[in-house]
Design an enzyme around this catalytic site. Sequence first.
Site, PDB file in Angstrom:
ATOM      1  N   GLN A   1      -2.151   2.478  10.064  1.00  0.00           N
ATOM      2  CA  GLN A   1      -0.859   2.462   9.389  1.00  0.00           C
ATOM      3  C   GLN A   1       0.201   3.223  10.191  1.00  0.00           C
ATOM      4  O   GLN A   1       1.384   2.916  10.141  1.00  0.00           O
ATOM      5  CB  GLN A   1      -0.957   3.075   7.984  1.00  0.00           C
TER       6      GLN A   1
ATOM      7  N   ASN B   1      -5.276  12.513   0.703  1.00  0.00           N
ATOM      8  CA  ASN B   1      -4.441  11.655   1.538  1.00  0.00           C
ATOM      9  C   ASN B   1      -5.326  10.892   2.506  1.00  0.00           C
ATOM     10  O   ASN B   1      -6.553  11.050   2.526  1.00  0.00           O
ATOM     11  CB  ASN B   1      -3.394  12.504   2.283  1.00  0.00           C
ATOM     12  N   LYS B   2      -4.709  10.075   3.349  1.00  0.00           N
ATOM     13  CA  LYS B   2      -5.465   9.236   4.267  1.00  0.00           C
ATOM     14  C   LYS B   2      -6.504  10.032   5.056  1.00  0.00           C
ATOM     15  O   LYS B   2      -6.237  11.150   5.491  1.00  0.00           O
ATOM     16  CB  LYS B   2      -4.492   8.550   5.236  1.00  0.00           C
TER      17      LYS B   2
ATOM     18  N   ARG C   1       0.857  -1.175   0.000  1.00  0.00           N
ATOM     19  CA  ARG C   1       0.000   0.000   0.000  1.00  0.00           C
ATOM     20  C   ARG C   1       0.890   1.219   0.000  1.00  0.00           C
ATOM     21  O   ARG C   1       2.097   1.128   0.091  1.00  0.00           O
ATOM     22  CB  ARG C   1      -0.989   0.010   1.174  1.00  0.00           C
TER      23      ARG C   1
ATOM     24  N   ASP D   1      -1.870  10.729  -1.879  1.00  0.00           N
ATOM     25  CA  ASP D   1      -2.246   9.674  -2.827  1.00  0.00           C
ATOM     26  C   ASP D   1      -2.609  10.262  -4.183  1.00  0.00           C
ATOM     27  O   ASP D   1      -2.570   9.550  -5.185  1.00  0.00           O
ATOM     28  CB  ASP D   1      -3.412   8.870  -2.261  1.00  0.00           C
TER      29      ASP D   1
END
Length: 362
Positions: A200, A251-252, A53, A241
């Site tokens: 994460q 992003n996350k 990932r 991302d």
Amino acid sequence: MRINSRDYTTIWLDSDGRRVHVIDQTVLPHSFETKTLANCEDAAAAISAMTVRGAPLIGVTGAYGMALAAWRDPSDAAVASAYAALLATRPTAVNLRWALDRLRALLLAAPVSVRADLAYAEAAKIAEEDIAACQAIGRAGAELIHKARRGDGPINVLTHCNAGWLATVDWGTALAPIYTAARQGAPIHVWVDETRPRNQGASLTAFELLGETIPHTVVADNAGGHLMQHGLVDLVIVGSDRTTRAGDVCNKIGTYLKALAAHDNGVPFYVALPSSTVDWRIADGVRDIPIEERAAREVTHISGRGADGATFEIQLTPDGSPARNFSFDVTPSRFVTGLITERGVCAATEEGLKGLFPDLAG
Ligand SMILES: CSC[C@H]1O[C@H](OP(=O)(O)O)[C@H](O)[C@@H]1O
């Protein structure tokens, strides 16, 4: 980077020149295991299941997925089928489309007889480019960290999710400046957002920082604003991302909330990304970036290691309570202090990105 005194990258080619090995990130930090990708389906499954990932690593894995497909069947139809299967794995990280487009164009323009060798060579080239880009991001970002130093105390950096070497082939994006500045002698402490629901930060970023012996503290996602209000964060560095040509950053999930807190407290908020993460086709990220929604079980359940050392999953929520699992959010460029790229730091604006990448901006 190093694990137990041995240098690793996250993905590497077998000595047979065909199969591909990856670190299985679903079992870190409690177990170090690798998986072998022997065909395109294995590569697609590894991306979907988050065995691998992180936007750059997803792109490189997609590239090797195209090579694995061409190894078995280099026909136009097989190339098209592999492209579609790999693209469907995860919708948000633009590196996947970028890498698949690059491989597809190359393969369809080449004679069938040379496609497999060509694909493996191009996938390896993308991997090497990623390492070089992340090292350059590290050098550019390290300067920002050194400048953030206030007196003799540590430079406190907050990061969200994992944008370290595990999210790329090596070095990482948001963590590359931290590794580089630390090796240059900067006294750094990292606040590590746990990053629900897949954790994460707690599982991967903490694992990486331990490996590099960089002081860090894992905190609940919701602690960041409090830390910033109390002057405990000198700067925020996160990954991306997909970043639009206008500097909006996807992003996350939770990144946007950190950017709001940073903005409210005057804390610099930087995003580290290679140019392969820029989507030059779009400007408005909130409107145009597809946000992956993953299984609700990732929210309702959590995995960890028990006292006996075994890893197991438990349920957090009551039976019958619905859940939804949005994997990313978009931070509008107005909340981004700057973009740290392989060509240096620029403003999170169309002008800033065009200034560094006139050859890519179109
Ligand atoms: C350097 S890209 C890292 C980026 O990818 C992560 O998402 P996921 O773990 O779901 O692939 C997260 O958004 C990181 O910032």
